[in-house]
Write an enzyme that holds these catalytic residues in place. Sequence first.
Site, PDB file in Angstrom:
ATOM      1  CB  SER A 139       2.436  16.716  73.089  1.00  0.00           C
ATOM      2  OG  SER A 139       3.129  17.931  72.893  1.00  0.00           O
ATOM      3  CE1 TYR A 152      -2.004  20.019  74.188  1.00  0.00           C
ATOM      4  CE2 TYR A 152       0.367  19.925  74.548  1.00  0.00           C
ATOM      5  CZ  TYR A 152      -0.738  19.693  73.740  1.00  0.00           C
ATOM      6  OH  TYR A 152      -0.564  19.135  72.497  1.00  0.00           O
TER       7      TYR A 152
HETATM    8  P1  NAD Z   1      -7.147  20.096  66.135  1.00  0.00           P
HETATM    9  O1  NAD Z   1      -7.744  21.214  66.921  1.00  0.00           O
HETATM   10  O2  NAD Z   1      -7.071  20.212  64.655  1.00  0.00           O
HETATM   11  O3  NAD Z   1      -7.832  18.723  66.489  1.00  0.00           O
HETATM   12  C1  NAD Z   1      -8.327  18.416  67.767  1.00  0.00           C
HETATM   13  C2  NAD Z   1      -9.442  17.439  67.582  1.00  0.00           C
HETATM   14  O4  NAD Z   1      -9.993  17.133  68.868  1.00  0.00           O
HETATM   15  C3  NAD Z   1     -10.577  18.016  66.736  1.00  0.00           C
HETATM   16  O5  NAD Z   1     -11.095  17.020  65.897  1.00  0.00           O
HETATM   17  C4  NAD Z   1     -11.593  18.409  67.786  1.00  0.00           C
HETATM   18  O6  NAD Z   1     -12.917  18.426  67.291  1.00  0.00           O
HETATM   19  C5  NAD Z   1     -11.387  17.300  68.790  1.00  0.00           C
HETATM   20  N1  NAD Z   1     -11.960  17.589  70.088  1.00  0.00           N
HETATM   21  C6  NAD Z   1     -11.782  18.672  70.871  1.00  0.00           C
HETATM   22  N2  NAD Z   1     -12.563  18.584  71.970  1.00  0.00           N
HETATM   23  C7  NAD Z   1     -13.213  17.406  71.889  1.00  0.00           C
HETATM   24  C8  NAD Z   1     -14.161  16.751  72.711  1.00  0.00           C
HETATM   25  N3  NAD Z   1     -14.607  17.295  73.852  1.00  0.00           N
HETATM   26  N4  NAD Z   1     -14.648  15.553  72.302  1.00  0.00           N
HETATM   27  C9  NAD Z   1     -14.250  15.000  71.140  1.00  0.00           C
HETATM   28  N5  NAD Z   1     -13.351  15.580  70.321  1.00  0.00           N
HETATM   29  C10 NAD Z   1     -12.838  16.769  70.702  1.00  0.00           C
HETATM   30  O7  NAD Z   1      -5.689  19.908  66.759  1.00  0.00           O
HETATM   31  P2  NAD Z   1      -4.535  18.866  66.416  1.00  0.00           P
HETATM   32  O8  NAD Z   1      -3.283  19.669  66.382  1.00  0.00           O
HETATM   33  O9  NAD Z   1      -4.876  18.014  65.271  1.00  0.00           O
HETATM   34  O10 NAD Z   1      -4.498  18.024  67.772  1.00  0.00           O
HETATM   35  C11 NAD Z   1      -4.734  16.635  67.814  1.00  0.00           C
HETATM   36  C12 NAD Z   1      -3.925  16.045  68.968  1.00  0.00           C
HETATM   37  O11 NAD Z   1      -2.535  16.199  68.695  1.00  0.00           O
HETATM   38  C13 NAD Z   1      -4.170  16.724  70.302  1.00  0.00           C
HETATM   39  O12 NAD Z   1      -4.211  15.747  71.336  1.00  0.00           O
HETATM   40  C14 NAD Z   1      -2.956  17.608  70.470  1.00  0.00           C
HETATM   41  O13 NAD Z   1      -2.661  17.857  71.817  1.00  0.00           O
HETATM   42  C15 NAD Z   1      -1.896  16.756  69.810  1.00  0.00           C
HETATM   43  N6  NAD Z   1      -0.706  17.484  69.392  1.00  0.00           N
HETATM   44  C16 NAD Z   1      -0.798  18.507  68.519  1.00  0.00           C
HETATM   45  C17 NAD Z   1       0.355  19.178  68.156  1.00  0.00           C
HETATM   46  C18 NAD Z   1       0.333  20.323  67.181  1.00  0.00           C
HETATM   47  O14 NAD Z   1       1.346  21.007  67.072  1.00  0.00           O
HETATM   48  N7  NAD Z   1      -0.745  20.565  66.461  1.00  0.00           N
HETATM   49  C19 NAD Z   1       1.586  18.802  68.691  1.00  0.00           C
HETATM   50  C20 NAD Z   1       1.633  17.742  69.579  1.00  0.00           C
HETATM   51  C21 NAD Z   1       0.473  17.081  69.924  1.00  0.00           C
END
Ligand code: NAD
Length: 257
Positions: A139, A152
């Site tokens: 991130s 985080y």
């Molecule tokens: P999201 O909530 O859509 O996806 C998160 C995923 O992780 C989901 O599929 C969820 O089921 C899974 N998950 C959560 N707990 C879990 C567990 N215990 N075991 C297995 N799977 C689990 O969110 P996203 O935005 O798609 O996030 C995906 C990644 O991207 C994360 O690591 C997040 O930190 C990172 N990220 C997101 C953003 C953003 O702005 N959305 C920015 C930077 C980084």
Amino acid sequence: MSLAGKTAVITGSNSGIGLGIARALAQEGVNVVLNSFSDTPEDHALAAEIADVTGVEAKYVQADMSKADDCRRLIVAAGGCDILINNAGIQHVAPIQDFPAEKWDAIIAINMTSAFHTTAAALTGMRERGWGRIINIASAHGLRASPFKSAYVTAKHGVVGMTKVVALETAKEPITANAICPGYVLTPLVEAQIPATAKEYGISEDQAIEKVILAKQPSKEFVTVEQLGGMVVFLCSDAAAQITGTTLSADGGWTAA
Ligand code: NAD
């Protein structure tokens, strides 16, 4: 070299960025293993739909990334993998003195420690196959801090550090390890923050997006899951064979400041 026929494991891929990356890899002919902690017909239907649309093999494996054994079982259930995308993640926002210890533990386990277990479990198979790509979805918070996100920010900085170590340990092999550092992407993780932010600041949801959520993102635009999928495909390509141990930002200029 074509990616067709390779196998990718994408943790946390029944939603958001992980699902977008799975779709992008499947479009390239990569067999994909989807994952989350749940085990619903909808989860399995996602894999079936990807297989149907792209013709690749796709399956869904339930495994809870907060648990060490589950992380390693996921890689075994996949039959090993050529491409490992450590993407599972959760968020909790609170001042550090009020930050619930169980939320801290869960974020460190899911967002950081899971990548240690999956990487350790996947490397042997990659070495046997003589090729591997490890891509950690960190991130902008792996490079910069924000208040109220202690767990985080800690976890994401940790993932960036581990990425560098894995890159050095595999440097003489045809295996790379990199971290993608997105700014804000409009996924369920962020969508959940919009009404809460609007309420907290007493402003509309549009104002919450522009003035609070995208305040740090100079482009004032969300990153898309399709853009991140394209970055993953690039990191898996021959052109990226010497890119290892680094971070690739997609954050509309956030970390330029
Ligand atoms: P999201 O909530 O859509 O996806 C998160 C995923 O992780 C989901 O599929 C969820 O089921 C899974 N998950 C959560 N707990 C879990 C567990 N215990 N075991 C297995 N799977 C689990 O969110 P996203 O935005 O798609 O996030 C995906 C990644 O991207 C994360 O690591 C997040 O930190 C990172 N990220 C997101 C953003 C953003 O702005 N959305 C920015 C930077 C980084």
